[in-house]
Design an enzyme around this catalytic site. Sequence first.
Site, PDB file in Angstrom:
ATOM      1  N   ASP A 201       0.902  -1.143   0.000  1.00 33.93           N
ATOM      2  CA  ASP A 201       0.000   0.000   0.000  1.00 33.93           C
ATOM      3  C   ASP A 201       0.945   1.197   0.000  1.00 33.93           C
ATOM      4  O   ASP A 201       1.595   1.481   1.019  1.00 33.93           O
ATOM      5  CB  ASP A 201      -0.864   0.008   1.259  1.00 33.93           C
ATOM      6  CG  ASP A 201      -1.822   1.179   1.251  1.00 33.93           C
ATOM      7  OD1 ASP A 201      -1.427   2.259   0.768  1.00 33.93           O
ATOM      8  OD2 ASP A 201      -2.945   1.034   1.736  1.00 33.93           O
ATOM      9  N   HIS A 202       1.049   1.899  -1.119  1.00 29.08           N
ATOM     10  CA  HIS A 202       2.142   2.877  -1.222  1.00 29.08           C
ATOM     11  C   HIS A 202       1.990   4.016  -0.210  1.00 29.08           C
ATOM     12  O   HIS A 202       2.960   4.685   0.110  1.00 29.08           O
ATOM     13  CB  HIS A 202       2.288   3.408  -2.653  1.00 29.08           C
ATOM     14  CG  HIS A 202       1.299   4.457  -3.034  1.00 29.08           C
ATOM     15  ND1 HIS A 202       0.028   4.172  -3.448  1.00 29.08           N
ATOM     16  CD2 HIS A 202       1.381   5.813  -3.049  1.00 29.08           C
ATOM     17  CE1 HIS A 202      -0.609   5.297  -3.709  1.00 29.08           C
ATOM     18  NE2 HIS A 202       0.185   6.317  -3.474  1.00 29.08           N
ATOM     19  N   HIS A 264      -5.736   2.815   1.413  1.00 24.46           N
ATOM     20  CA  HIS A 264      -5.027   3.969   1.975  1.00 24.46           C
ATOM     21  C   HIS A 264      -5.740   4.544   3.210  1.00 24.46           C
ATOM     22  O   HIS A 264      -5.115   4.821   4.231  1.00 24.46           O
ATOM     23  CB  HIS A 264      -4.880   5.075   0.929  1.00 24.46           C
ATOM     24  CG  HIS A 264      -4.324   4.600  -0.385  1.00 24.46           C
ATOM     25  ND1 HIS A 264      -3.386   3.598  -0.482  1.00 24.46           N
ATOM     26  CD2 HIS A 264      -4.561   4.986  -1.666  1.00 24.46           C
ATOM     27  CE1 HIS A 264      -3.079   3.403  -1.760  1.00 24.46           C
ATOM     28  NE2 HIS A 264      -3.779   4.226  -2.490  1.00 24.46           N
TER      29      HIS A 264
END
Length: 513
Positions: A201-202, A264
């Site tokens: 999950d960046h 996010h």
Amino acid sequence: MIETQSLSNPLREGLVESRRPQPFTMIIFGAAGDLAHRKLFPALYNLMVDHWLPHQINVIGFSRQPFDDEAFRREVEQSIRQFSRQPLDAKLFEQFVAGMHYLTANFNDREAYGRLRDLLTSLTQEQHVPGNYLFYLATPPSFYPVIAEQLGAVGLNASPNPQGWVRLIVEKPFGHDLDSAMALNGQLHQVFDETQIFRIDHYLGKETVQNILVFRFANGIFEPLWNRQYIDHVQITVAESLGIEGRGTYYDNAGALRDIVQNHMMQLLAMIAMEPPVAFEADAVRDEKVKVLRAIRPLSTRDIAMHTVRGQYDEGYIEGQKVPGFLDEPDIPSDSRTEAYVAMRLLIDNWRWAGVPFYLRTGKRLAKRATEIAIQFKKAPHRFFSQTATPDLEPNLLTLKIQPDEGIALRFGAKVPGPIVRIRTVNMDFLYGTSFADQAPEAYERLLLDAMIGDSTLFTRKDEVESAWALVDSILKGWARSKGPIPSYEAGTWGPAEADELIARDGFRWRRP
Ligand code: BG6
């Protein structure tokens, strides 16, 4: 004051050494695609420029586009020129691409995986490096199961070297709903064990997101206030001014809830609300995050109607430019019911947060790009300054600005200078840009480096991803049952009026970031 290096050199050196990976080979499935070009090659290059990589790394691109090694290297060069944080240095770049290879192959072609294994074996033997393999799934998600299965079939799920390691990085989206996420977990686990799987999950690679834990747990003064006794409510905003940027087919299938909330925003919520972990270690941190996700009160059909709002943007103006409405975007059907905006109110049923509402909102084509978490504190218990002294005194607010203008702001009341008591709201600001001289690495740099050294703290564990899906799934199902019109908002504004009503019912209003 500008902070450059606060650690003494030997200590810093020790920390750096502990994060330097062993020699390894990275295999990128989907190496000809957009993600590899925009994020992965630049991240690898910047890690090399900043001396984080070992002397010897090999990268094998595995994709359907026909390239040979040379053509692949030129593609990589193009990507660095266009997307790298640091400019391309010809000498360093030659060293960087020397270890790059390419296999043209279909993802379900068993024979190609045999060729991959042979190439890995020969690189390992020629260069006398350990058999450490980092696989990266940067393909459309429908290929994840088949790639994992094929890797298992040719024995590439384990290192040929007893001291070696094999890890698998899986891009988002991880599943389309709870059932498909569980099925994917099951398929990956047939071949890899959980310690080998790194679900990206960046957002977790962003410095400001990592700083949430530092802010909360490295400082003594906030934690005593971090609970239902002092906090009135929390607002988490992920606002984008961008539209769907040529990703209509993907986006129409996903929508804001799957695209942003499931991953996010659930991560931001978990980090803000979690208990202190017993140690700053992968499982200890993730245990606490999962507890938060599991404590979110399930939403009944009535709650979904009352406490969630979805929306689609109409045409409007972004930075003076006219932009089309969601239903006129390329590849979006004119009768699409996909949401480009979501707002919701959640409650966390645990000792710390009982009764404190958490408001989440995200959307495309909003007034500006801003991700932030705003913690609003309760008012002072007794007001002994007169109403006239404090006509517009606002409650204390702590804002963690995730991006852009990264920083933290604390709002409080201060006396306006002069012989009478007048109180005005002021801000105390910390800004990354002015406090630190170092340029922040890109999220993918941090996450790739962590996967290279085997640190999964910033990656999503199986139970975490499934708990987040459980909530999102219930909302998706609730929405599917309701046939009413989807609220709309003008592009370039802050979302539909229904979202303002959602929060106004509790006596609050959305912040303007
Ligand atoms: C991605 C979403 O995960 O995150 C995109 O698929 C979104 O739709 C992007 O634009 C936002 O990321 P960032 O880092 O630009 O805030």
